[in-house]
Design an enzyme around this catalytic site. Structure first.
Site, PDB file in Angstrom:
ATOM      1  N   SER A   1       1.058  -1.085  -0.148  1.00 44.74           N
ATOM      2  CA  SER A   1      -0.012  -0.185  -0.028  1.00 44.74           C
ATOM      3  C   SER A   1       0.845   1.289   0.091  1.00 44.74           C
ATOM      4  O   SER A   1       1.720   1.360   0.707  1.00 44.74           O
ATOM      5  CB  SER A   1      -0.931  -0.070   1.186  1.00 44.74           C
ATOM      6  OG  SER A   1      -1.940   1.306   1.217  1.00 44.74           O
TER       7      SER A   1
ATOM      8  N   HIS B   1       2.121  12.136  -0.588  1.00 42.97           N
ATOM      9  CA  HIS B   1       1.576  13.602  -0.637  1.00 42.97           C
ATOM     10  C   HIS B   1       2.859  14.397  -0.884  1.00 42.97           C
ATOM     11  O   HIS B   1       4.088  14.114  -0.122  1.00 42.97           O
ATOM     12  CB  HIS B   1       1.231  13.889   0.880  1.00 42.97           C
ATOM     13  CG  HIS B   1      -0.086  13.160   1.138  1.00 42.97           C
ATOM     14  ND1 HIS B   1      -1.113  13.257   0.331  1.00 42.97           N
ATOM     15  CD2 HIS B   1      -0.255  12.079   1.923  1.00 42.97           C
ATOM     16  CE1 HIS B   1      -2.201  12.631   1.085  1.00 42.97           C
ATOM     17  NE2 HIS B   1      -1.693  11.779   1.685  1.00 42.97           N
TER      18      HIS B   1
ATOM     19  N   HIS C   1      -1.988   7.316  -5.082  1.00 41.04           N
ATOM     20  CA  HIS C   1      -2.333   6.073  -4.214  1.00 41.04           C
ATOM     21  C   HIS C   1      -2.087   5.020  -4.990  1.00 41.04           C
ATOM     22  O   HIS C   1      -2.425   4.918  -6.493  1.00 41.04           O
ATOM     23  CB  HIS C   1      -3.683   6.183  -3.495  1.00 41.04           C
ATOM     24  CG  HIS C   1      -4.364   4.689  -3.278  1.00 41.04           C
ATOM     25  ND1 HIS C   1      -5.159   4.117  -3.981  1.00 41.04           N
ATOM     26  CD2 HIS C   1      -4.242   4.024  -2.064  1.00 41.04           C
ATOM     27  CE1 HIS C   1      -5.404   3.255  -3.398  1.00 41.04           C
ATOM     28  NE2 HIS C   1      -4.844   3.137  -2.078  1.00 41.04           N
TER      29      HIS C   1
ATOM     30  N   THR D   1      -1.895  -3.019  -4.154  1.00 41.74           N
ATOM     31  CA  THR D   1      -2.327  -4.501  -4.529  1.00 41.74           C
ATOM     32  C   THR D   1      -2.203  -5.460  -3.607  1.00 41.74           C
ATOM     33  O   THR D   1      -1.409  -5.316  -2.874  1.00 41.74           O
ATOM     34  CB  THR D   1      -1.420  -4.747  -6.087  1.00 41.74           C
ATOM     35  OG1 THR D   1      -0.009  -4.511  -5.469  1.00 41.74           O
ATOM     36  CG2 THR D   1      -1.668  -3.929  -7.180  1.00 41.74           C
ATOM     37  N   ARG D   2      -3.158  -6.578  -3.725  1.00 39.76           N
ATOM     38  CA  ARG D   2      -3.182  -7.517  -2.735  1.00 39.76           C
ATOM     39  C   ARG D   2      -3.604  -8.672  -3.168  1.00 39.76           C
ATOM     40  O   ARG D   2      -4.116  -8.912  -4.119  1.00 39.76           O
ATOM     41  CB  ARG D   2      -4.095  -6.651  -1.601  1.00 39.76           C
ATOM     42  CG  ARG D   2      -5.392  -6.458  -2.037  1.00 39.76           C
ATOM     43  CD  ARG D   2      -6.311  -5.896  -1.335  1.00 39.76           C
ATOM     44  NE  ARG D   2      -7.540  -5.371  -1.948  1.00 39.76           N
ATOM     45  CZ  ARG D   2      -7.771  -4.190  -2.669  1.00 39.76           C
ATOM     46  NH1 ARG D   2      -6.772  -3.475  -2.913  1.00 39.76           N
ATOM     47  NH2 ARG D   2      -8.818  -4.068  -3.308  1.00 39.76           N
TER      48      ARG D   2
ATOM     49  N   HIS E   1      -3.279   7.824 -17.229  1.00 39.17           N
ATOM     50  CA  HIS E   1      -4.298   7.026 -17.771  1.00 39.17           C
ATOM     51  C   HIS E   1      -3.883   6.160 -19.048  1.00 39.17           C
ATOM     52  O   HIS E   1      -4.432   4.921 -19.024  1.00 39.17           O
ATOM     53  CB  HIS E   1      -5.498   7.681 -18.144  1.00 39.17           C
ATOM     54  CG  HIS E   1      -6.578   7.942 -17.238  1.00 39.17           C
ATOM     55  ND1 HIS E   1      -7.414   7.229 -16.422  1.00 39.17           N
ATOM     56  CD2 HIS E   1      -6.512   9.133 -16.199  1.00 39.17           C
ATOM     57  CE1 HIS E   1      -8.085   7.653 -15.655  1.00 39.17           C
ATOM     58  NE2 HIS E   1      -7.363   8.930 -15.333  1.00 39.17           N
TER      59      HIS E   1
ATOM     60  N   HIS F   1     -20.578  12.668   0.017  1.00 41.16           N
ATOM     61  CA  HIS F   1     -21.073  13.785   0.754  1.00 41.16           C
ATOM     62  C   HIS F   1     -20.722  15.228   0.195  1.00 41.16           C
ATOM     63  O   HIS F   1     -21.378  16.525   0.368  1.00 41.16           O
ATOM     64  CB  HIS F   1     -20.689  13.758   2.149  1.00 41.16           C
ATOM     65  CG  HIS F   1     -19.175  13.738   2.394  1.00 41.16           C
ATOM     66  ND1 HIS F   1     -18.540  12.915   2.585  1.00 41.16           N
ATOM     67  CD2 HIS F   1     -18.574  14.857   2.794  1.00 41.16           C
ATOM     68  CE1 HIS F   1     -17.251  13.139   2.661  1.00 41.16           C
ATOM     69  NE2 HIS F   1     -17.334  14.221   3.022  1.00 41.16           N
TER      70      HIS F   1
ATOM     71  N   GLY G   1      -7.336  -6.087  13.326  1.00 42.14           N
ATOM     72  CA  GLY G   1      -6.343  -5.866  14.245  1.00 42.14           C
ATOM     73  C   GLY G   1      -5.115  -5.668  13.731  1.00 42.14           C
ATOM     74  O   GLY G   1      -4.164  -5.618  14.273  1.00 42.14           O
TER      75      GLY G   1
ATOM     76  N   ASN H   1      -2.129  -2.724  12.199  1.00 42.92           N
ATOM     77  CA  ASN H   1      -1.307  -1.685  12.876  1.00 42.92           C
ATOM     78  C   ASN H   1      -2.133  -0.488  12.487  1.00 42.92           C
ATOM     79  O   ASN H   1      -1.972   0.087  11.398  1.00 42.92           O
ATOM     80  CB  ASN H   1       0.155  -1.510  12.410  1.00 42.92           C
ATOM     81  CG  ASN H   1       1.061  -0.694  12.997  1.00 42.92           C
ATOM     82  OD1 ASN H   1       1.126   0.431  12.448  1.00 42.92           O
ATOM     83  ND2 ASN H   1       1.661  -0.998  14.056  1.00 42.92           N
TER      84      ASN H   1
END
Length: 296
Positions: free
Chosen positions: A119, A123, A133, A136-137, A166, A196, A279, A281
């Protein structure tokens, strides 16, 4: 002469290959970002070039306090180009809570899980250089799948810059599936939307999840290509503008944009929820938040 098919990979082999790739990608990206710091000659070039510091963390399962994996945070702050960037890897396992398992494919039947991934959130000091950002997982329950993507987040959008980002990911997607780019671009636009505020979080990119085509090697190849594409395109975009001057007004615009970015991550982001519910970090989970932001 006929050739025998290659042996299929065991689940343990798949887990290890994915985990090893995410670690390699982490190392390659950190090297590229530190090279940017060395080469930056812009407004903050009087600073010492930024360097990553690494911090390991361990996780225990909430149900039985047994070891549940962990990860490594790689954080750089106060650099010449990067105000704050995190490139984190983790491999965790355990048992989902009953209420959370109901929302995860394959977990209602058996709440045990395994997840490994990378991840990244960057900034930037310059309002002209887009934040970004990428993650991948690989996740395993009674089912297994890949997910992730990358999206550009510019305080001051630039059409040519966005088009290049893109185009890079379209080429990546087109190498693996004719329908991938349109599908995953649309998914990204819909996912990274601040409901929102009735606005997109940024300039989009690609987002995919639950990728299990039946060909694990092909799905893994696509996931690796997503990471490599990011490694190739984003440093180029940073270098294009990192030495430009900026005004106080442009910095103010950047800080207010970051407020919207933070709102999305805290209210809507599924990765944040997954980490908190399993759970993880907390410091690593909230790495995505900007170091400074403003609200009207």
């Amino acid at each position: 002469m006929s050739m025998s098919p290659s042996p299929s990979l065991s689940l343990d082999d798949k887990k290890k290959r994915a985990e090893d790739w995410f670690r390699t990608l982490r190392d390659d990206i950190c090297t590229a970002f530190e090279a940017i710091e060395d080469d930056c000659s812009g407004p903050l070039s009087d600073r010492t070039p930024g360097r990553f510091s690494r911090k390991n963390w361990n996780r225990t399962n909430q149900a039985d306090n047994a070891p549940g994996g962990g990860g490594t945070m790689s954080i750089m702050t106060g650099g010449r180009a990067f105000e704050k960037v995190g490139v984190n890897i983790s491999t965790v396992f355990g048992t989902f809570s009953e209420d959370f398992a109901a929302n995860i494919p394959g977990a209602a039947e058996d709440p045990r899980f395994f997840a490994t991934g990378i991840s990244l959130v960057a900034h930037m000091n310059s309002p002209h250089v887009p934040a970004v950002h990428m993650n991948t997982r690989f996740i395993v329950t009674t089912k297994s799948w890949f997910g992730g993507g990358a999206d550009l987040n510019a305080p001051i959008p630039d059409e040519e810059e966005t088009a290049r980002f893109h185009a890079a990911f379209k080429s990546c997607c087109d190498r693996h599936g004719d329908e991938y780019y349109d599908k995953y671009k649309k998914w990204c636009d819909e996912y990274f939307y601040i409901k929102h505020r009735n606005r997109a979080r940024g300039e989009g990119g690609i987002f995919y999840d639950y990728l299990d085509s039946g060909d694990w090697q092909a799905d893994f190849a696509f996931t690796r290509d997503v990471g490599s594409t990011f490694h190739n395109i984003y440093p180029t975009l940073v270098r294009d503008k990192m030495n430009q001057d900026w005004t106080a007004e442009e910095r103010e615009r950047q800080l207010r944009y970051r407020g919207h970015y933070a709102e999305f991550n805290l209210v809507y982001d599924r990765g944040t929820l997954f980490g908190l519910k399993t759970g993880g970090n907390i410091e690593a989970i909230l790495m995505s938040l900007p170091p400074e932001a403003k609200w009207p």
